[in-house]
Write a protein that holds these residues in place. Structure first.
Motif, PDB file in Angstrom:
ATOM      1  N   UNK A  77      36.702   2.704  10.027  1.00  0.00           N
ATOM      2  CA  UNK A  77      37.768   3.668   9.767  1.00  0.00           C
ATOM      3  C   UNK A  77      37.095   5.017   9.527  1.00  0.00           C
ATOM      4  N   UNK A  78      36.930   5.771  10.594  1.00  0.00           N
ATOM      5  CA  UNK A  78      36.196   7.032  10.509  1.00  0.00           C
ATOM      6  C   UNK A  78      36.832   7.982   9.499  1.00  0.00           C
ATOM      7  N   UNK A  79      38.145   7.907   9.312  1.00  0.00           N
ATOM      8  CA  UNK A  79      38.811   8.787   8.356  1.00  0.00           C
ATOM      9  C   UNK A  79      38.373   8.508   6.919  1.00  0.00           C
ATOM     10  N   UNK A  80      37.846   7.313   6.663  1.00  0.00           N
ATOM     11  CA  UNK A  80      37.428   6.933   5.315  1.00  0.00           C
ATOM     12  C   UNK A  80      35.900   6.841   5.195  1.00  0.00           C
ATOM     13  N   UNK A  81      35.187   7.534   6.033  1.00  0.00           N
ATOM     14  CA  UNK A  81      33.729   7.421   6.022  1.00  0.00           C
ATOM     15  C   UNK A  81      33.126   8.097   4.793  1.00  0.00           C
ATOM     16  N   UNK A  82      31.986   7.547   4.363  1.00  0.00           N
ATOM     17  CA  UNK A  82      31.181   8.089   3.260  1.00  0.00           C
ATOM     18  C   UNK A  82      31.995   8.289   1.983  1.00  0.00           C
ATOM     19  N   UNK A  83      32.853   7.321   1.688  1.00  0.00           N
ATOM     20  CA  UNK A  83      33.582   7.359   0.423  1.00  0.00           C
ATOM     21  C   UNK A  83      32.633   6.998  -0.720  1.00  0.00           C
ATOM     22  N   UNK A  84      32.745   7.664  -1.887  1.00  0.00           N
ATOM     23  CA  UNK A  84      31.828   7.374  -2.994  1.00  0.00           C
ATOM     24  C   UNK A  84      32.158   6.054  -3.672  1.00  0.00           C
ATOM     25  N   UNK A  85      31.258   5.620  -4.538  1.00  0.00           N
ATOM     26  CA  UNK A  85      31.471   4.388  -5.312  1.00  0.00           C
ATOM     27  C   UNK A  85      32.679   4.559  -6.211  1.00  0.00           C
ATOM     28  N   UNK A  86      33.562   3.565  -6.201  1.00  0.00           N
ATOM     29  CA  UNK A  86      34.754   3.624  -7.030  1.00  0.00           C
ATOM     30  C   UNK A  86      35.937   4.300  -6.373  1.00  0.00           C
ATOM     31  N   UNK A  87      35.814   4.693  -5.111  1.00  0.00           N
ATOM     32  CA  UNK A  87      36.932   5.326  -4.415  1.00  0.00           C
ATOM     33  C   UNK A  87      38.055   4.320  -4.208  1.00  0.00           C
ATOM     34  N   UNK A  89      40.228   1.779  -2.853  1.00  0.00           N
ATOM     35  CA  UNK A  89      40.062   0.802  -1.790  1.00  0.00           C
ATOM     36  C   UNK A  89      38.631   0.498  -1.430  1.00  0.00           C
ATOM     37  N   UNK A  90      37.682   1.200  -2.048  1.00  0.00           N
ATOM     38  CA  UNK A  90      36.262   0.986  -1.765  1.00  0.00           C
ATOM     39  C   UNK A  90      35.507   0.915  -3.094  1.00  0.00           C
ATOM     40  N   UNK A  91      35.281  -0.305  -3.578  1.00  0.00           N
ATOM     41  CA  UNK A  91      34.639  -0.480  -4.883  1.00  0.00           C
ATOM     42  C   UNK A  91      33.228   0.086  -4.880  1.00  0.00           C
ATOM     43  N   UNK A  92      32.473  -0.183  -3.820  1.00  0.00           N
ATOM     44  CA  UNK A  92      31.104   0.321  -3.699  1.00  0.00           C
ATOM     45  C   UNK A  92      30.981   1.427  -2.658  1.00  0.00           C
ATOM     46  N   UNK A  93      32.100   2.015  -2.268  1.00  0.00           N
ATOM     47  CA  UNK A  93      32.076   3.096  -1.295  1.00  0.00           C
ATOM     48  C   UNK A  93      32.120   2.582   0.135  1.00  0.00           C
ATOM     49  N   UNK A  94      31.949   3.500   1.063  1.00  0.00           N
ATOM     50  CA  UNK A  94      31.955   3.158   2.488  1.00  0.00           C
ATOM     51  C   UNK A  94      30.785   3.852   3.178  1.00  0.00           C
ATOM     52  N   UNK A  95      30.424   3.356   4.363  1.00  0.00           N
ATOM     53  CA  UNK A  95      29.297   3.938   5.088  1.00  0.00           C
ATOM     54  C   UNK A  95      29.772   5.012   6.062  1.00  0.00           C
ATOM     55  N   UNK A  97      30.561   4.885   9.046  1.00  0.00           N
ATOM     56  CA  UNK A  97      31.598   4.456   9.973  1.00  0.00           C
ATOM     57  C   UNK A  97      32.878   4.034   9.255  1.00  0.00           C
ATOM     58  N   UNK A  98      32.916   4.237   7.945  1.00  0.00           N
ATOM     59  CA  UNK A  98      34.091   3.856   7.175  1.00  0.00           C
ATOM     60  C   UNK A  98      34.160   2.375   6.851  1.00  0.00           C
ATOM     61  N   UNK A  99      33.060   1.657   7.002  1.00  0.00           N
ATOM     62  CA  UNK A  99      33.043   0.220   6.698  1.00  0.00           C
ATOM     63  C   UNK A  99      32.805   0.004   5.204  1.00  0.00           C
ATOM     64  N   UNK A 100      33.469  -0.998   4.662  1.00  0.00           N
ATOM     65  CA  UNK A 100      33.384  -1.281   3.234  1.00  0.00           C
ATOM     66  C   UNK A 100      31.996  -1.821   2.893  1.00  0.00           C
ATOM     67  N   UNK A 101      31.297  -1.148   1.972  1.00  0.00           N
ATOM     68  CA  UNK A 101      29.939  -1.559   1.610  1.00  0.00           C
ATOM     69  C   UNK A 101      29.959  -2.903   0.890  1.00  0.00           C
ATOM     70  N   UNK A 102      30.948  -3.126   0.011  1.00  0.00           N
ATOM     71  CA  UNK A 102      31.038  -4.401  -0.701  1.00  0.00           C
ATOM     72  C   UNK A 102      31.200  -5.558   0.278  1.00  0.00           C
ATOM     73  N   UNK A 103      32.048  -5.383   1.266  1.00  0.00           N
ATOM     74  CA  UNK A 103      32.247  -6.429   2.269  1.00  0.00           C
ATOM     75  C   UNK A 103      30.959  -6.698   3.044  1.00  0.00           C
ATOM     76  N   UNK A 104      30.286  -5.644   3.457  1.00  0.00           N
ATOM     77  CA  UNK A 104      29.041  -5.814   4.208  1.00  0.00           C
ATOM     78  C   UNK A 104      27.956  -6.428   3.333  1.00  0.00           C
ATOM     79  N   UNK A 105      27.996  -6.151   2.041  1.00  0.00           N
ATOM     80  CA  UNK A 105      27.027  -6.728   1.112  1.00  0.00           C
ATOM     81  C   UNK A 105      27.245  -8.234   0.978  1.00  0.00           C
ATOM     82  N   UNK A 106      28.521  -8.646   0.861  1.00  0.00           N
ATOM     83  CA  UNK A 106      28.847 -10.062   0.702  1.00  0.00           C
ATOM     84  C   UNK A 106      28.513 -10.840   1.975  1.00  0.00           C
ATOM     85  N   UNK A 107      28.957 -10.325   3.119  1.00  0.00           N
ATOM     86  CA  UNK A 107      28.683 -11.023   4.374  1.00  0.00           C
ATOM     87  C   UNK A 107      27.210 -10.901   4.762  1.00  0.00           C
ATOM     88  N   UNK A 108      26.552  -9.828   4.328  1.00  0.00           N
ATOM     89  CA  UNK A 108      25.115  -9.723   4.536  1.00  0.00           C
ATOM     90  C   UNK A 108      24.350 -10.767   3.741  1.00  0.00           C
TER      91      UNK A 108
END
Length: 315
Positions: A77-87, A89-95, A97-108
């Motif tokens: 979701x390019x519109x939500x890219x580089x969101x800070x921690x705690x934003x 819908x994004x507990x740990x922010x986004x990268x 490309x707008x991908x959820x860091x928490x989700x990528x951390x869990x699946x990683x």
């Protein structure tokens, strides 16, 4: 009657009460369980307990990742890219490309554990079999197995991994087998040394005297008595596998994108280190904590499963 009683017992000691063999076996097993619980409590420490809780939490998150309330790790979701921690819908922010860091951390974490467990299993099977055969049979078997181990050890691990991955291409299966091959010599040498100590024991000779074949003696008698060091080595191999896989993914020779990987997350976020340092710090922290936790687990298993260490502490 009194004179007869004295005559019958004259010069004889009173008989001691005997315990039936089955009862004595139960008593001995209860004492062994009590000693095992004592070693367990003695081996535990607050730091090791925290490490165990961390490992269990990662395992639960890995198994239940598909049912957790997190977004898809590859959803952009390019519109939500580089969101800070705690934003929102994004507990740990986004990268970027707008991908959820928490989700990528869990699946990683699932990717890391699959590769680490697979590589450890390959290393244990290959290394243990080589060590058992070389140590038990000796002569030509020892020469072939131990020289093969020396050949693998002659190459630096990261260089050999880079060579194999470059030839066969990156991927989970390739990583599992190449890393398993790299870590197998540690188990081969460990098992080889233990077998040399155990194979001259009386219970091994008794097994062969009673007609057991060499193969049956090797896997039914020798292997169970050399298993403790192998079990202790396993968490250390898991830690080394996570570190090596993260390094290869960081170099672009590990997990193939878009599959999430902690090492690839570090490489992907280093361009934003000044503006969004969490993109690098969060996956790096997970790598460091996982390696530390598995290392502490190995120390715990060593202290718990080795009675000699407990005896040495008592003196």
């Amino acid at each position: 009657m009194m004179s007869n009683f004295h005559e019958q017992n004259d010069g004889k000691r009173p008989r001691k009460a005997t315990v039936p063999a089955t009862v004595q076996t139960l008593i001995d097993s209860a004492e062994e369980r009590k000693k095992g619980r004592g070693r367990l409590l003695e081996a535990l420490s607050p730091l090791r307990t925290i490490a165990a809780v961390f490992i269990v939490a990662v395992l639960i998150a890995t198994v239940a990742a598909d049912w957790l309330p997190v977004a898809s790790p590859v959803q952009q979701d390019i519109a939500q890219k580089l969101q800070p921690v705690g934003a929102d819908g994004f507990v740990l922010g986004s990268d970027q490309f707008g991908r959820d860091i928490l989700s990528r951390l869990v699946f990683g974490a699932r990717t890391e554990l699959v590769v680490a467990l697979g590589a450890t299993a390959v290393a244990i099977i290959v290394g243990t079999v080589l060590g058992l055969i070389g140590g038990f049979y000796g002569r030509w078997a020892e020469t072939i197995t131990m020289r093969a181990v020396d050949v693998i050890l002659a190459f630096p691990p990261i260089i050999l991994a880079l060579l194999v991955v470059t030839i066969y291409g990156p991927g989970v299966v390739t990583l599992i087998f190449v890393m398993g091959l790299l870590f197998a010599p540690a188990y081969a040498r460990l098992t080889y040394g233990q077998v040399l100590t155990v194979k001259s024991a009386e219970y091994v000779e008794a097994s062969q005297v009673f007609g057991a074949s060499k193969r049956a003696t090797l896997f039914s008698v020798v292997l169970p008595n050399v298993a403790t060091p192998i079990i202790v080595q396993m968490p250390l191999t898991l830690a080394a596998s996570i570190l090596l896989e993260s390094g290869l993914s960081y170099l672009g020779l590990g997990i193939v994108p878009p599959t999430p990987s902690w090492g690839f997350m570090v490489a992907d976020g280093q361009r934003y280190m000044t503006s969004n340092p969490e993109l690098v710090l969060i996956p790096s922290l997970m790598i460091a904590l996982s390696i530390l936790a598995f290392g502490l687990l190995g120390d715990f298993l060593r202290d718990w499963l080795d009675p000699r260490r407990s005896m040495a502490k008592n003196y």
